[in-house]
Design a protein around this motif. Structure first.
Motif, short mmCIF file in Angstrom:
data_model
loop_
_atom_site.label_atom_id
_atom_site.label_comp_id
_atom_site.label_asym_id
_atom_site.label_seq_id
_atom_site.Cartn_x
_atom_site.Cartn_y
_atom_site.Cartn_z
N VAL A 8 8.11 1.17 2.25
CA VAL A 8 8.52 2.21 1.71
C VAL A 8 9.99 2.48 3.17
N ILE A 9 11.14 2.56 2.59
CA ILE A 9 12.32 2.82 3.34
C ILE A 9 12.82 3.50 3.63
N LEU A 10 12.64 4.29 4.35
CA LEU A 10 13.42 5.70 4.88
C LEU A 10 14.75 6.01 5.26
N THR A 33 10.03 1.76 -2.35
CA THR A 33 10.12 2.93 -2.89
C THR A 33 10.51 3.29 -1.48
N VAL A 34 11.81 4.12 -2.04
CA VAL A 34 12.86 4.62 -0.80
C VAL A 34 12.91 5.81 -1.01
N LYS A 35 12.66 6.26 -0.05
CA LYS A 35 12.13 8.43 0.19
C LYS A 35 13.78 7.89 1.58
N ALA A 36 14.81 9.60 0.40
CA ALA A 36 15.25 10.25 1.34
C ALA A 36 16.18 11.61 1.17
N GLU A 37 16.33 12.73 2.35
CA GLU A 37 17.11 13.81 1.15
C GLU A 37 18.15 13.16 0.60
N TYR A 38 18.96 12.32 0.95
CA TYR A 38 20.50 12.80 0.25
C TYR A 38 20.49 11.00 -0.70
N TYR A 151 22.44 1.64 -6.07
CA TYR A 151 21.57 2.31 -6.47
C TYR A 151 20.69 2.50 -7.64
N ARG A 152 21.99 2.00 -8.63
CA ARG A 152 21.98 1.96 -10.26
C ARG A 152 21.08 -0.03 -10.10
N ARG A 161 11.52 2.43 -6.86
CA ARG A 161 11.51 3.69 -7.31
C ARG A 161 12.16 4.91 -5.69
N PHE A 162 12.82 5.31 -5.99
CA PHE A 162 13.60 6.83 -5.19
C PHE A 162 12.59 8.06 -5.48
N VAL A 163 12.81 8.65 -4.26
CA VAL A 163 12.21 9.38 -4.10
C VAL A 163 12.96 10.84 -3.45
N ARG A 164 13.57 11.65 -3.88
CA ARG A 164 14.24 13.11 -2.67
C ARG A 164 13.21 13.07 -1.82
N GLN A 165 13.44 12.87 -0.91
CA GLN A 165 12.62 13.52 0.21
C GLN A 165 12.79 14.30 1.41
N ARG A 166 12.80 15.15 2.34
CA ARG A 166 12.98 15.08 3.62
C ARG A 166 12.39 14.38 4.20
N VAL A 167 12.60 13.78 5.39
CA VAL A 167 11.40 12.98 5.89
C VAL A 167 11.23 14.16 6.96
N SER A 168 9.57 14.56 7.52
CA SER A 168 9.33 15.14 8.95
C SER A 168 9.20 14.36 9.76
N SER A 169 8.71 12.64 9.82
CA SER A 169 8.46 12.73 10.66
C SER A 169 8.77 11.01 10.37
N LEU A 170 8.41 9.54 11.45
CA LEU A 170 7.71 8.92 11.41
C LEU A 170 6.81 8.68 10.13
#
Length: 354
Positions: A8-10, A33-38, A151-152, A161-170
């Motif tokens: 996972v990449i934050l 999987t990349v997780k990021a708010e933006y 990104y493409r 895989r890209f997931v739009r998610q606001r990360v609240s903690s490590l």
């Protein structure tokens, strides 16, 4: 369990995207999987990377790691400029770089070993007040378009895989029990993110002006005691140019100001004969917050406890204004720090034989 969440990449700024690219080039894209708010294509004051100028310059530091990251980054970017300039929005551009004082001679000497067309300008050619200047072939990058390209490519070619998610903690990186390693590429958020809370982090504000000036084709930078002035043509933009700028440490203001725009226009007209002779059309002013850190960027492997089990985090943040030029080299080092774990992944999830 999704094998794509084994890694996972934050964060989906240029640092996170470069980590995903290095992993993908080594055959691990399907695990990522990349997780990021933006995500690339978004626009937000706290999403720094799309606001960048951006180019390759001597603005980075002089320690051995920074020299190594720059060298790897220049090789990566010039390769893109040779092989897929239109697709990647990266191009070779003639450049002049000047210093009024505090000339980083050791840094310039190290970069002269690999920069294309490198020359030291004779004193007779130096503008008034300039102590030292060099010319070379830089690479200029259309920051938002380059991020969309990455990104493409990561999604379509490598299966990231890209997931739009606001990360609240490590700890969010390990929501899936299958996740073995996480890369923390959260930039400015690393100052306050629970589980990281690195108080060495701080923002460095910059305001730039986006203009249409199709006859401006050269990159030029001047480093002064209390200012940075630069002109950066933007590839693949139908003649747009970035004019800058400011380096305001510990300033988190994302607003833009007309007096700063005027200062930028005045300084760049004085600096660049191309800008001075051009009918510049102002399109917009932007402000971005470079993710800076006392002591420089942090690339460090760390064990953390998640639900009583040990998991691995690699921190990769604090690049300041050098993310695009040093990011690939930083990613290479971050990935190298967990090669032992990565080798195990292919044994856990072997490819089916055809």
């Amino acid at each position: 369990m999704e094998e794509s969440e084994t890694i996972v990449i934050l964060g989906a700024g240029i640092i996170g995207l470069d980590v995903a690219l290095v992993l993908s080039e080594r055959g691990y894209g399907r695990y990522v999987t990349v997780k990021a708010e933006y995500l690339p294509g978004d626009s937000a004051g706290t999403y720094t990377s799309p606001w960048a100028g951006c180019n390759f310059s001597a603005i980075s530091g002089s320690n051995p790691n920074e020299l190594k990251w720059d060298r790897l980054g220049y090789a990566h970017l010039t390769k893109l400029a040779s092989e897929r300039p239109d697709e990647a929005f990266v191009q070779r551009t003639p450049s002049t770089e000047m210093w009024d004082e505090e000339v980083p001679y050791s840094k310039i000497e190290a970069m002269s070993e690999y920069l294309e067309d490198f020359h030291v300008l004779p004193e007779s050619q130096l503008p008034k007040g300039v102590k030292h200047a060099v010319s070379f072939t830089t690479v200029t990058i259309n920051a938002p378009k380059h991020m969309e390209y990455l990104y493409r490519r990561l999604r379509d070619q490598y299966g990231v895989r890209f997931v739009r998610q606001r990360v609240s903690s490590l700890q969010d990186a390990f929501a899936n029990p299958a996740t073995r390693v996480a890369f923390n590429c959260t930039g400015n958020a690393s100052r306050s993110l629970p589980g990281v809370e690195d108080h060495k982090c701080y923002p460095t504000r910059g305001q730039v002006v986006l203009c249409r000036a199709p006859r401006v084709t050269s990159n030029i930078m001047r480093h002064g005691r209390d200012y940075e002035t630069y002109v950066i043509p933007r590839p693949g933009s139908n003649g747009n140019v970035i004019l800058g700028g400011y380096m305001q440490r510990r300033n988190s203001d994302c607003a833009t100001y007309s007096y700063e725009t005027k200062s930028i226009l005045d300084r760049t007209r004085e600096l660049s004969s191309e800008v001075c002779q051009e009918e510049v059309e102002i399109l917009a002013a932007f402000a971005g917050l470079r993710p800076s850190r006392d002591g420089g960027a942090r690339i460090e492997r760390e064990n953390i406890s998640v639900a009583g089990e040990t998991r691995i985090v690699v921190h990769n943040y604090g690049a300041g204004g050098t993310g695009f030029q040093a990011g690939y080299g930083m990613a290479w080092e971050a990935v190298r720090s967990v090669e032992d774990v990565l080798r195990q992944l292919k044994n856990l999830h072997p490819r089916p034989r055809m």
